[in-house]
Design a protein around this motif. Structure first.
Motif, PDB file in Angstrom:
ATOM      1  N   GLN A 182      45.361 101.796  36.304  1.00 27.25           N
ATOM      2  CA  GLN A 182      43.946 101.430  36.209  1.00 27.25           C
ATOM      3  C   GLN A 182      43.669 101.104  34.743  1.00 27.25           C
ATOM      4  OE1 GLN A 182      40.811 104.486  36.875  1.00 27.25           O
ATOM      5  NE2 GLN A 182      40.207 103.208  38.596  1.00 27.25           N
ATOM      6  N   ILE A 183      43.398  99.838  34.485  1.00 33.76           N
ATOM      7  CA  ILE A 183      43.305  99.370  33.106  1.00 33.76           C
ATOM      8  C   ILE A 183      41.989  99.808  32.472  1.00 33.76           C
ATOM      9  CG2 ILE A 183      43.399  97.358  31.596  1.00 33.76           C
ATOM     10  CD1 ILE A 183      45.959  97.945  33.127  1.00 33.76           C
ATOM     11  N   HIS A 184      42.099 100.408  31.291  1.00 36.26           N
ATOM     12  CA  HIS A 184      40.921 100.762  30.494  1.00 36.26           C
ATOM     13  C   HIS A 184      40.991 100.073  29.135  1.00 36.26           C
ATOM     14  CE1 HIS A 184      40.413 104.571  33.158  1.00 36.26           C
ATOM     15  NE2 HIS A 184      39.784 103.532  33.647  1.00 36.26           N
ATOM     16  N   ASN A 185      41.933 100.522  28.283  1.00 34.44           N
ATOM     17  CA  ASN A 185      42.079  99.845  26.986  1.00 34.44           C
ATOM     18  C   ASN A 185      43.311  98.953  26.924  1.00 34.44           C
ATOM     19  OD1 ASN A 185      44.203 101.648  26.731  1.00 34.44           O
ATOM     20  ND2 ASN A 185      43.197 102.933  25.197  1.00 34.44           N
ATOM     21  N   GLY A 186      44.169  98.993  27.934  1.00 32.85           N
ATOM     22  CA  GLY A 186      45.327  98.103  28.005  1.00 32.85           C
ATOM     23  C   GLY A 186      46.465  98.439  27.076  1.00 32.85           C
ATOM     24  N   GLU A 187      46.416  99.599  26.421  1.00 31.62           N
ATOM     25  CA  GLU A 187      47.433  99.925  25.424  1.00 31.62           C
ATOM     26  C   GLU A 187      48.628 100.678  25.991  1.00 31.62           C
ATOM     27  OE1 GLU A 187      45.491 101.991  22.287  1.00 31.62           O
ATOM     28  OE2 GLU A 187      44.247 100.272  21.685  1.00 31.62           O
ATOM     29  N   SER A 188      48.515 101.179  27.226  1.00 30.80           N
ATOM     30  CA  SER A 188      49.616 101.939  27.825  1.00 30.80           C
ATOM     31  C   SER A 188      50.343 101.172  28.919  1.00 30.80           C
ATOM     32  CB  SER A 188      49.087 103.262  28.407  1.00 30.80           C
ATOM     33  OG  SER A 188      48.469 104.038  27.407  1.00 30.80           O
ATOM     34  N   THR A 189      49.762 100.097  29.411  1.00 26.75           N
ATOM     35  CA  THR A 189      50.297  99.367  30.556  1.00 26.75           C
ATOM     36  C   THR A 189      51.265  98.293  30.102  1.00 26.75           C
ATOM     37  OG1 THR A 189      48.215  99.729  31.720  1.00 26.75           O
ATOM     38  CG2 THR A 189      49.697  98.058  32.612  1.00 26.75           C
ATOM     39  N   ASN A 190      52.429  98.249  30.742  1.00 25.56           N
ATOM     40  CA  ASN A 190      53.419  97.220  30.474  1.00 25.56           C
ATOM     41  C   ASN A 190      53.038  95.952  31.230  1.00 25.56           C
ATOM     42  OD1 ASN A 190      55.994  95.620  30.868  1.00 25.56           O
ATOM     43  ND2 ASN A 190      56.788  97.264  29.581  1.00 25.56           N
ATOM     44  N   PHE A 191      52.888  94.859  30.504  1.00 27.07           N
ATOM     45  CA  PHE A 191      52.423  93.597  31.093  1.00 27.07           C
ATOM     46  C   PHE A 191      53.362  93.088  32.183  1.00 27.07           C
ATOM     47  CE2 PHE A 191      52.316  88.909  31.067  1.00 27.07           C
ATOM     48  CZ  PHE A 191      50.975  88.688  31.343  1.00 27.07           C
ATOM     49  N   ARG A 192      54.635  93.299  32.010  1.00 29.11           N
ATOM     50  CA  ARG A 192      55.627  92.710  32.916  1.00 29.11           C
ATOM     51  C   ARG A 192      56.037  93.651  34.051  1.00 29.11           C
ATOM     52  NH1 ARG A 192      61.769  90.799  31.118  1.00 29.11           N
ATOM     53  NH2 ARG A 192      62.366  89.853  33.117  1.00 29.11           N
ATOM     54  N   PHE A 193      56.366  94.886  33.726  1.00 27.84           N
ATOM     55  CA  PHE A 193      57.024  95.760  34.693  1.00 27.84           C
ATOM     56  C   PHE A 193      56.071  96.718  35.422  1.00 27.84           C
ATOM     57  CE2 PHE A 193      60.556  94.739  31.765  1.00 27.84           C
ATOM     58  CZ  PHE A 193      61.425  94.190  32.680  1.00 27.84           C
ATOM     59  N   ASP A 194      54.843  96.876  34.952  1.00 29.95           N
ATOM     60  CA  ASP A 194      53.924  97.806  35.600  1.00 29.95           C
ATOM     61  C   ASP A 194      53.042  97.087  36.606  1.00 29.95           C
ATOM     62  OD1 ASP A 194      54.818 100.022  34.263  1.00 29.95           O
ATOM     63  OD2 ASP A 194      53.342  99.895  32.652  1.00 29.95           O
ATOM     64  N   SER A 195      52.724  97.806  37.685  1.00 27.54           N
ATOM     65  CA  SER A 195      51.676  97.348  38.595  1.00 27.54           C
ATOM     66  C   SER A 195      50.336  97.761  38.001  1.00 27.54           C
ATOM     67  CB  SER A 195      51.869  97.985  39.975  1.00 27.54           C
ATOM     68  OG  SER A 195      50.711  97.831  40.769  1.00 27.54           O
ATOM     69  N   TRP A 196      49.407  96.824  37.916  1.00 22.00           N
ATOM     70  CA  TRP A 196      48.109  97.179  37.371  1.00 22.00           C
ATOM     71  C   TRP A 196      46.982  96.600  38.218  1.00 22.00           C
ATOM     72  CZ3 TRP A 196      46.387  92.514  34.710  1.00 22.00           C
ATOM     73  CH2 TRP A 196      47.413  91.659  34.332  1.00 22.00           C
ATOM     74  N   ASN A 197      45.942  97.421  38.358  1.00 22.71           N
ATOM     75  CA  ASN A 197      44.770  97.110  39.182  1.00 22.71           C
ATOM     76  C   ASN A 197      45.151  96.789  40.627  1.00 22.71           C
ATOM     77  OD1 ASN A 197      43.322  97.528  36.899  1.00 22.71           O
ATOM     78  ND2 ASN A 197      42.384  95.509  36.803  1.00 22.71           N
ATOM     79  N   GLY A 198      46.215  97.441  41.115  1.00 21.53           N
ATOM     80  CA  GLY A 198      46.598  97.305  42.512  1.00 21.53           C
ATOM     81  C   GLY A 198      47.467  96.120  42.837  1.00 21.53           C
ATOM     82  N   PHE A 199      47.799  95.275  41.875  1.00 22.87           N
ATOM     83  CA  PHE A 199      48.607  94.090  42.129  1.00 22.87           C
ATOM     84  C   PHE A 199      50.087  94.383  41.873  1.00 22.87           C
ATOM     85  CE2 PHE A 199      44.435  92.260  41.491  1.00 22.87           C
ATOM     86  CZ  PHE A 199      44.406  91.208  42.398  1.00 22.87           C
TER      87      PHE A 199
END
Length: 301
Positions: A85-102
């Motif tokens: 669940q994206i808040h500040n975007g600093e912990s999420t991996n753009f390529r390998f992580d699923s984010w916001n359910g996608f």
């Protein structure tokens, strides 16, 4: 027997899956309650890390006690459904992580050669791909794709990113378990998720008529056995080496099986014609009992 009634089962609880759900609860607890004494001991002993995310992301965890191995065997019921669940975007991996359910961008075949170029230019974290924030909606504005790629790929990337609405907040990103409404893993929701995974791997069958409340229990159970090809017909008894195969006594034409018993026999065909005429229904008669149930109009729905 553990399938749902509409999938051809008896609706009983699968104890193996139920046990796996409890293991998933322990895995989720190690992430959400990492400061508890028990979680700290397990992390220090087996993971050598105080990062709570490691239990969800480690690829080759070490073997250990019976409890630890049980947790590892149950881990996929949690990891297959987690998303950031994206808040500040600093912990999420753009390529390998699923984010916001996608699904992860790494799963898109067309981007396999393009994404590494992005990583080399902008890095791994999602926040690195944000150029700004819209004034009123607060939605992120993604950076322009200023690299030499085909227009079709450029449009595909733009579509994928536009679908993933992100609103930046001043707090850390958070991992949630997507099947749950509040993002927290529960044993009950875990069992439903496992059942859904099992149903996707099996052929879906609508046993609506067998388990309908308007159907007498004896008749519903018998139709369920017929659809599962479990009735003790001549062919079935011969296969079990109980009796010699014999012809169906009503027509004395061919050996008895479920499809012939209910549909292909001339006597059965006359019975069905009588019923459909009384109900003023016009329908084709397939050759198999399952196709017949599928073709039956939605009379009781």
């Amino acid at each position: 027997m553990a399938f749902g009634k509409k999938s051809g089962g008896a609706g009983l609880r699968d104890l193996v899956k139920r046990n796996k759900d409890f293991g998933g609860k322990l895995v989720w607890k190690m992430y959400t309650k990492a400061n508890s004494k028990w979680c700290q001991i397990m992390q220090a002993k087996y993971l050598d890390s105080s990062n709570p995310i490691i239990i969800l992301s480690i690829s080759n965890p070490p073997d250990g006690s019976a409890m630890w191995n049980f947790m590892l065997s149950s881990r996929d019921v949690v990891t297959q459904f987690i998303t950031w669940q994206i808040h500040n975007g600093e912990s999420t991996n753009f390529r390998f992580d699923s984010w916001n359910g996608f699904p992860t961008l790494a799963q898109v075949p067309q981007l396999q050669l393009v994404i590494p170029i992005f990583i080399q230019k902008w890095g791994h974290k999602l926040i690195n791909y944000v150029s700004g924030v819209a004034l009123y909606s607060k939605k992120v504005i993604w950076k322009d794709i200023d690299i030499d790629i085909k227009d079709s790929l450029r449009r595909l990337i733009g579509t994928l990113l536009s679908q993933r609405t992100v609103i930046l907040l001043d707090k850390e990103d958070k991992i949630i378990w997507s099947p749950s409404a509040n993002g927290n893993y529960t044993v009950q929701n875990g069992y439903v998720a496992l059942q859904h995974m099992m149903n996707q791997q099996q052929s879906q069958r609508d046993f609506f008529f067998s388990w309908n409340s308007a159907v007498m229990p004896k008749g519903g159970c018998f139709s369920w056995l017929a659809l599962k090809n479990r009735i003790l017909t001549s062919n079935k008894l011969a296969k079990l080496q109980i009796v010699q195969q014999f012809k169906y006594v009503m027509c004395d034409q061919v050996s008895e099986d479920v499809d012939h018993l209910f549909l292909q026999c001339p006597f059965a065909h006359q019975c069905w014609r009588f019923v459909t005429n009384k109900l003023e229904l016009s329908m084709a008669f397939p050759n198999t009992i399952w196709d017949f149930f599928q073709a039956w109009p939605t009379l009781f729905k």
